[in-house]
Structure formats: structure tokens, C-alpha cells
Enzyme design. Sequence first.
Site, mmCIF file in Angstrom:
data_model
loop_
_atom_site.group_PDB
_atom_site.id
_atom_site.type_symbol
_atom_site.label_atom_id
_atom_site.label_comp_id
_atom_site.label_asym_id
_atom_site.label_seq_id
_atom_site.Cartn_x
_atom_site.Cartn_y
_atom_site.Cartn_z
ATOM 1 C CG ASP A 173 -2.660 4.073 2.736
ATOM 2 O OD1 ASP A 173 -2.249 3.016 2.219
ATOM 3 O OD2 ASP A 173 -3.531 4.095 3.626
ATOM 4 C CD GLU B 173 1.030 -4.158 5.678
ATOM 5 O OE1 GLU B 173 1.820 -3.649 6.500
ATOM 6 O OE2 GLU B 173 0.083 -3.538 5.168
ATOM 7 C CG ASP C 107 2.744 -0.126 7.763
ATOM 8 O OD1 ASP C 107 2.435 -0.697 6.715
ATOM 9 O OD2 ASP C 107 1.937 0.136 8.655
ATOM 10 C CG HIS D 108 -0.372 -0.055 2.534
ATOM 11 N ND1 HIS D 108 0.094 1.067 3.183
ATOM 12 C CD2 HIS D 108 -0.148 -1.094 3.381
ATOM 13 C CE1 HIS D 108 0.575 0.707 4.373
ATOM 14 N NE2 HIS D 108 0.445 -0.602 4.516
ATOM 15 C CD GLU E 251 -3.052 -1.616 5.250
ATOM 16 O OE1 GLU E 251 -3.144 -2.670 5.884
ATOM 17 O OE2 GLU E 251 -2.562 -0.585 5.756
#
Length: 404
Positions: A81, A171, A111, A79, A143
Site C-alpha cells: 500500500d 523500508e 516507500d 508493504h 502498513e
Amino acid sequence: MIKTMPNDRAERIQSLLADVVAFDTVSDRSNLSLVAYIERYLASFGITGRRILDDTGQKASLWVTIGPETTPGIVLSGHTDVVPVERQSWTSDPFKLVERDGRLYGRGTTDMKGFIAVCLAMVPEIRKANLAMPIHLAFSYDEEVGCIGVRPLLRELNRASVKPLGCFVGEPTQMQIVIGHKGKHGVRATLRGQSCHSSLAPNGVNAVEYAAELITEVRDRATQFATEGQRDEMYDIAHTTMLTSIVQGGTALNIVPDHCVVEFEARGLGISESKLVTDSIIAWAKAKIEPAMQKKEPSCRIDFEEILNYPALEMKPDHSLVTLAKQLASRNSHAKVSFGTEAGLFVSIAGIPTVVVGPGSIEQAHKPNEFVKLSELLDCAGFIERLIAHCTKSHDLAVSGLDC
Ligand SMILES: [Zn+2]
């Protein structure tokens, strides 16, 4: 402008990560400038991605295929964001990558822009390889606010004639092979009572006190899950959890409150357990609390709305994708994590088997002075390098089938 990329892998990763971190893609902002940067970078290798825009036109996922278009391949998913930096005390600018002692500091380094930077750094090698099956990149948005942005992309994949064989969500797991995570269902309850002067308290319908009954029920059920519920010892918290996180109600000491908002969540073990748990609380409140409120004033009620919902991930340990992940990561073990990811959605929406494996530790995620170790990014690059080799020759996955 895309600068000239260093040949050295570590330098290339670091340079790309510095660029990617510099885009402020906190979830409530547009991610389009980052998407455009990635598109320009890919274009320099003759690769075109496809945007899937959201309704506002301000955010987009990017879907990229490198290799044969009509063959099922493997997805690398992340992701774009990040979580906000407000009210966190950072010792350096969170959107400027800083290297200290082999650690790379910046918002999203763990992250999960570190993973995205590694994927991008490996694009030249993916491009050069003679791939028998494609490697896809799937970069999503939103996300961090409930795994929202990946869903339209997954609905498209589900309709496509050729579906990927498997997906790795990058992740932060410190490159551990994660085959399961809990699901989550979050609910907002708005209790509407009736106010009056507090000296006449018995004449009112006290929304805060009825909210307390709801909160107590949530806590009692949480205790029940802890003591007699189903257990999966692979999780650090081995059972389904539940809690109330937010309560807002009342205006003054001398007014019976007519309004109270309560937010609670369940994080369940089974794929759809979280929602079943909160649905049952809602049914209980409708049967027990609401009639009591309405006895005094029929217009009183409780409104429930879903804030957030994503399914758990439950991959079988002997699944061929899990075996492949272990080979690529040179590991024999697997794990489960309590934090949520988009992985459960890849399985539930698109039927794509998915494993979570990525650089960095969840311990650093969402915190001030977030960092990722360069050595872990290089481990991740090694994982992708071995994936490339796998995709140049092997169709084992296709042959054995990938049942979820
Ligand atoms: Zn994340």
C-alpha cells in the site's frame, strides 16, 4: 499480461517498478490486482505464493517461499500500500513511472514499491540458485494506516512448525542497517460534557476546556521526557516524544460545548513504552478530569479508544542477523530511525529477528514527486544477490541461533 522481461538488471527493475507503481494501491483501496500481477509474474517462474486475505476479502498479503520448504530461511518484506496523492502537487502522474536524471518518480517508488520491484527482479536469480535455505517474500497491505495487514501473516508464521531465521524489511534507509525504531501508540479521547447558553457558562460542563487540561498534561509530560527521560542518542530525537495532533470541539460562540475530540500519540524508545505512556495519561485523566466533570453532571465522561499501536524495534548490535546484514550491504555501521515499520511486529508477534534495510530515503516518502534513485535500487539488488549466495551455502545463522 506479463511482458517479456529485459535481461539487463537495471532495465528489469525499472520495467517491474513501472508496472507496480501503476497499480493504485492507496491504503483505502483493494490491493488484489497488484497481488494478482505479482502472482502471475511468479507463476512464470513456476513459483506459487499464498494469499492471506483480510476480513473484507478485498486485500491480501502474499507469502512466497523459494527454495526448500522445510528449512528455516530469510524473509524479504515490504508493504504494497501507498499513501494518498490528494492535495499534493505532482508535476507528473503519480501512478506513471517517470525517469529523469537517474531518478524514478512515482507514488511508492521509495516507500516501498522500489524494494518490491527489486525483489521481483531478483526472482529469476533466486529461482536458479541452489538454495540450502529458502528466501521468502512477504508483501503486506495496510502498513500506512498502522501496520495492520502484516499481523495475520505473522500470527500464521508464529504457529508454523518451521519459522524463518530472520527478516529484512525494505523500508527506505538508503541501504543503511537499521537495528531500531521507535514504537507508537495513538489514542482518541472523546470528552462528553453538558451544553447550555454561554451566558450561563458556570452551569454547563465545558468539554473544550477540560480537553485543554488533557492537552496541557500531554505537553507537560512531553517536556518531562525531553528533559529528564531515558535517552538513546542513536535517534535523531533521542527521547520518547508525545504530542496532541487533533482537537475538534464546540459549535458556536454562545454555546458551552458538550463535545470535544482530542487525538494524541506517544512514540516511545522501549518496545512497549509508547502504550505505557498513553495508558498513564488515560489513568491520570480518569482520576483527575473525569471526576471534576461528573461533579456537576454525573453522565459526563471521557471515552478513550486506541487508534494505532505498534511496538518499537530493538535489535542488539551484535546480533548475527545484524552482522549478516552488514556483510550483505558491505557496511560496518548501523543506525536507528524514528519512523515506524513492520519490523517491530516481526519480532514481537512471530519472534523473527528483523533488520530494516532498503533503497531510497525517508525524506522522499509520502511527498509529492516521490522518487528513488536507480543506483540505490541496484545497490539493493546487490544486497539480495549476496543474500542468495549466502543462502546457497551457509547455515551460520541457524548454528549460532537468532535470539531477539
Ligand atoms: Zn513504508
